[in-house]
Enzyme design. Structure first.
Site, PDB file in Angstrom:
ATOM      1  N   VAL A  69     130.107  58.913 -18.645  1.00  0.00           N
ATOM      2  CA  VAL A  69     129.066  59.323 -17.708  1.00  0.00           C
ATOM      3  C   VAL A  69     129.733  59.714 -16.397  1.00  0.00           C
ATOM      4  O   VAL A  69     130.528  58.949 -15.846  1.00  0.00           O
ATOM      5  CB  VAL A  69     128.045  58.196 -17.481  1.00  0.00           C
ATOM      6  CG1 VAL A  69     126.913  58.678 -16.585  1.00  0.00           C
ATOM      7  CG2 VAL A  69     127.491  57.696 -18.808  1.00  0.00           C
ATOM      8  N   ASP A 114     115.824  48.812 -27.400  1.00  0.00           N
ATOM      9  CA  ASP A 114     117.129  48.421 -26.858  1.00  0.00           C
ATOM     10  C   ASP A 114     116.998  47.990 -25.396  1.00  0.00           C
ATOM     11  O   ASP A 114     117.853  48.296 -24.577  1.00  0.00           O
ATOM     12  CB  ASP A 114     118.116  49.584 -26.991  1.00  0.00           C
ATOM     13  CG  ASP A 114     119.568  49.128 -26.776  1.00  0.00           C
ATOM     14  OD1 ASP A 114     119.875  47.960 -27.070  1.00  0.00           O
ATOM     15  OD2 ASP A 114     120.383  49.936 -26.306  1.00  0.00           O
TER      16      ASP A 114
END
EC number: 2.7.11.1
Length: 690
Positions: free
Chosen positions: A405, A514
């Site tokens: 990222v 999640d």
């Protein structure tokens, strides 16, 4: 002339259809048609193999038992300290108990599991609880189980003292493979044993033979010794993955499993069976762009047909003077100027065609505007394809199994850019990537991370989302330099609850699956937004984000591969509430595969925090209830959070995770009784997801 008008109208209509088809085809090109029918939610399959390998070890212990199961084979043995594996690929002719000579065994080679999916199931052994009812804890490295069974008797040859329901090691299990999976897709198998192996310390090794449908699948020889004086104290270890040809296997129902122990003895609580299979091959359906057929307007050549031929022969009589009469031609039906009637037809046809065109283009424009609006929120452009040359990539701000990222700049704004590594790209990943992008680009909420766009051109496959300067809630909770007050915790949890409520209220219902503190991101104003709800299934492929991993936040029903509802997200939200109250990792120091068994089968929960607003602590406990119907809805969680009074409570200190699980057993009893003592009058409705 009427024919001309008809052909002109047909041509204009076909041209309009061509414009509409081009618009429709442009939309189809954004997401290939073979991806539009992808499954919404996939079942959760737990692969214990990688975790179980790390727990293999050899220990020494004394045992007072020297006998073994009379149904187990005693024909194989090994030298002390050795370990080997063999498999059998042929058929067995035995009708009762499986028998195989050790001379027919061939050495087995573990197979790689790259690119394979896995499905697991368990067989359990019970009946030995009374022998160890006074045990309250086990030595370091061992787990405690209230039930187990052994392959030998307490008193040799005395069936009355047989330990539990060993039954010659025979158990039945249901096929765990997903629906529509074929035998040809299965590549390998592994076994995970939770128990104590090698009870007779005078013997050199223990030989374990695994059978399915009376056919020998794998032979494992190991020189490990565990505590066998009480089967309640056990460790877990597993075999490697070996080739399995599925001979005799019932892929649509129940199968017979048997484990035989020779040379030594063992006790067992559960044995996991994991099948490894190839993902189904998906043939993409090509996108067909319709080619409009335009029929040219025929050219009509006017034909002048006179109705009469003037006479040029003079007519004479004897009494008259011959004369030449002037011919009188008949007027042609075609002339250079259009008649008023033809002009009238042309005007009518042009008006109708123009009106149709205006109506069609107005309808398309209004439909686009209506589909793009979201009531109550600022309208922004839908996530679209991004030219990576427009993005200025900056420093790396994170790394996970999905990829790296980066902090980037796109059109003058800071964005978070997640890049998919080129070596990770395959058909299944791309299919899931497309599906989740379609999901995220339609979501708009102040407490849900904003999806901006994506690039789907290999190798620069990436997505862009809004940038959250303070990072994840997990990093904030574990930063000793950041002081966190109860009022701030209340505010952040209210934001998270609103984001989850938005997902649960969508049509169709969106389950995060999640939820954890890593996936709650915080901006500069401490506003929390739910993230990674779209890419969770991609990022979970073999991933653990902490020493404990995702199972620490997963609800018991999901760990048991049962049907689940939005109450599974409520359980995960309860673990996040616990993290905020303690600033610790849940189940710190316990391997993920043990967490899966302890939470899913034994009812283990994190210890109840001893400090905090009473309503907050009670809400935390209610969210972790074993029974999903006894858990509150996210709307009820929000209502309770908004009513909590935080005045008079000190800031929450950062803990170092020491002994945060020392009270698990005591806390489990309290959690397991929640539904009986506190919530008998609550029965929340569920929306079941198959």
């Amino acid at each position: 002339m009427k024919v001309q008008i008809v052909f002109f109208s047909i041509t204009v209509f076909i041209f309009v259809l061509f414009l509409l088809s081009v618009e429709s085809n442009t939309k189809i090109k954004i997401v290939p048609s073979f991806l539009e029918n992808s499954n919404e939610i996939e079942d959760l399959y737990i692969n214990l193999d990688s975790d179980s390998k790390s727990s293999e070890h050899t220990t020494s212990s004394s045992s007072s038992s020297n006998s073994k199961n009379k149904g187990d084979s005693s024909s194989s043995s090994s030298n002390s300290g050795s370990s080997s594996n063999s498999i059998i690929s042929g058929d067995s002719n035995s009708k009762d108990a499986p028998t195989t000579s050790s001379d027919s065994l061939s050495p087995a080679t573990p197979i790689p599991t790259d690119g394979l999916l896995s499905a697991s199931t368990y067989v359990t052994f019970t009946g030995g609880k009374v022998l160890c009812e006074n045990i309250t804890f086990c030595p370091n490295g061992y787990m405690y189980s209230s039930d187990y069974a052994c392959n030998y008797d307490i008193v040799q040859n005395d069936p009355a003292t047989h330990r539990g329901d060993w039954n010659d090691g025979i158990k039945m299990f249901e096929d765990p493979l997903p629906k529509n999976t074929t035998i040809d897709q299965v590549e390998g198998i592994s076994f995970t044993i939770s128990g104590a192996v090698g009870c007779q310390v005078t013997s050199s090794a223990t030989t374990l033979e695994f059978y399915i449908q009376d056919l020998l699948v794998l032979t494992n020889t190991t020189s490990r010794y565990d505590i066998c004086t009480c089967g309640s104290c056990y460790v877990t270890f597993g075999t490697e993955v070996y080739k399995y040809n599925m001979l005799g296997y019932n892929i649509t129902g129940e199968n017979k499993f048997q484990i035989q122990v020779s040379v030594n003895s063992m006790c067992a609580t559960t044995i996991g069976i994991t099948l490894y299979y190839k993902p189904p091959t998906i043939t993409p359906t090509p996108t067909i762009t319709p080619t409009p057929t335009i029929t040219p307007t025929p050219t009509i050549t006017p034909t002048v047909t006179p109705t009469a031929t003037p006479s040029t022969t003079p007519s004479t009589t004897p009494t008259t003077t011959p004369s030449t009469p002037t011919p009188t031609p008949t007027k042609s039906p075609y002339s250079g100027a259009l008649s008023p009637q033809v002009k009238k037809y042309i005007i009518i046809a042009s008006s109708i065609t123009g009106g149709l065109l205006i109506s069609i283009f107005s309808f398309v424009f209004i439909r686009k505007r209506l589909n793009s609006k979201r009531s109550g929120y600022t309208q922004i452009k839908d996530g679209k394809d991004i030219d990576t040359q427009q993005i200025k990539i900056g420093v790396r701000i994170g790394k996970g199994n999905f990829g790296e990222v980066y902090l980037g700049t796109w059109r003058g704004s800071q964005v978070a850019v997640k890049k998919l590594p080129a070596h990770n790209i395959n058909e299944n990943i791309l299919k899931e990537f497309h599906r989740e992008i379609n999901l995220m680009k339609n979501l708009r909420h102040p407490n849900v991370i904003q999806f901006l766009g994506s690039c789907l051109i290999s190798p620069d496959i990436c997505i862009c989302t809004e940038y959250m300067p303070r990072g994840s809630l997990y990093s904030i909770l574990h930063n000793e330099k950041i002081k966190i007050s109860w009022s701030l915790v209340k505010r952040m949890m209210i934001d998270a609850a609103k984001g989850i409520i938005y997902l649960h209220g969508s049509t169709p219902v969106i389950l995060h699956r999640d939820l954890k503190s890593h996936n709650l991101l915080v901006d500069e104003n401490w506003k929390v937004k739910v993230a990674d709800f779209g890419l969770s299934t991609i990022e979970q492929q073999g991933a653990t984000m902490t020493a404990c991993g995702t199972p620490c936040w997963t609800s018991p029903e999901v760990l048991r591969s049962q049907r689940y509802t939005e109450k599974a997200d409520v359980y995960s939200f309860g673990i996040i509430l616990w993290e905020c109250a303690t600033r610790q990792d849940p189940y710190f120091g316990i391997p993920p595969f043990q967490v899966i068994f302890a939470v899913g089968r034994e009812g283990m929960r994190p210890p109840t925090p001893k400090y905090g607003p009473p309503k907050y602590i009670q809400l935390l406990k209610d969210c972790l209830n074993e029974n999903p119907s006894q858990r509150p809805t996210m709307e009820q969680c929000l209502e309770i959070l908004e009513s909590i009074e935080t005045k008079g409570f000190d800031d929450i200190p950062v803990n170092n995770n020491n002994n945060n699980n020392s009270n698990n057993n005591e806390n489990n009893n309290e959690n397991n009784n929640n539904s009986d003592n506190n919530n008998n009058d609550i029965n929340y409705s569920n929306r079941v997801i198959n």
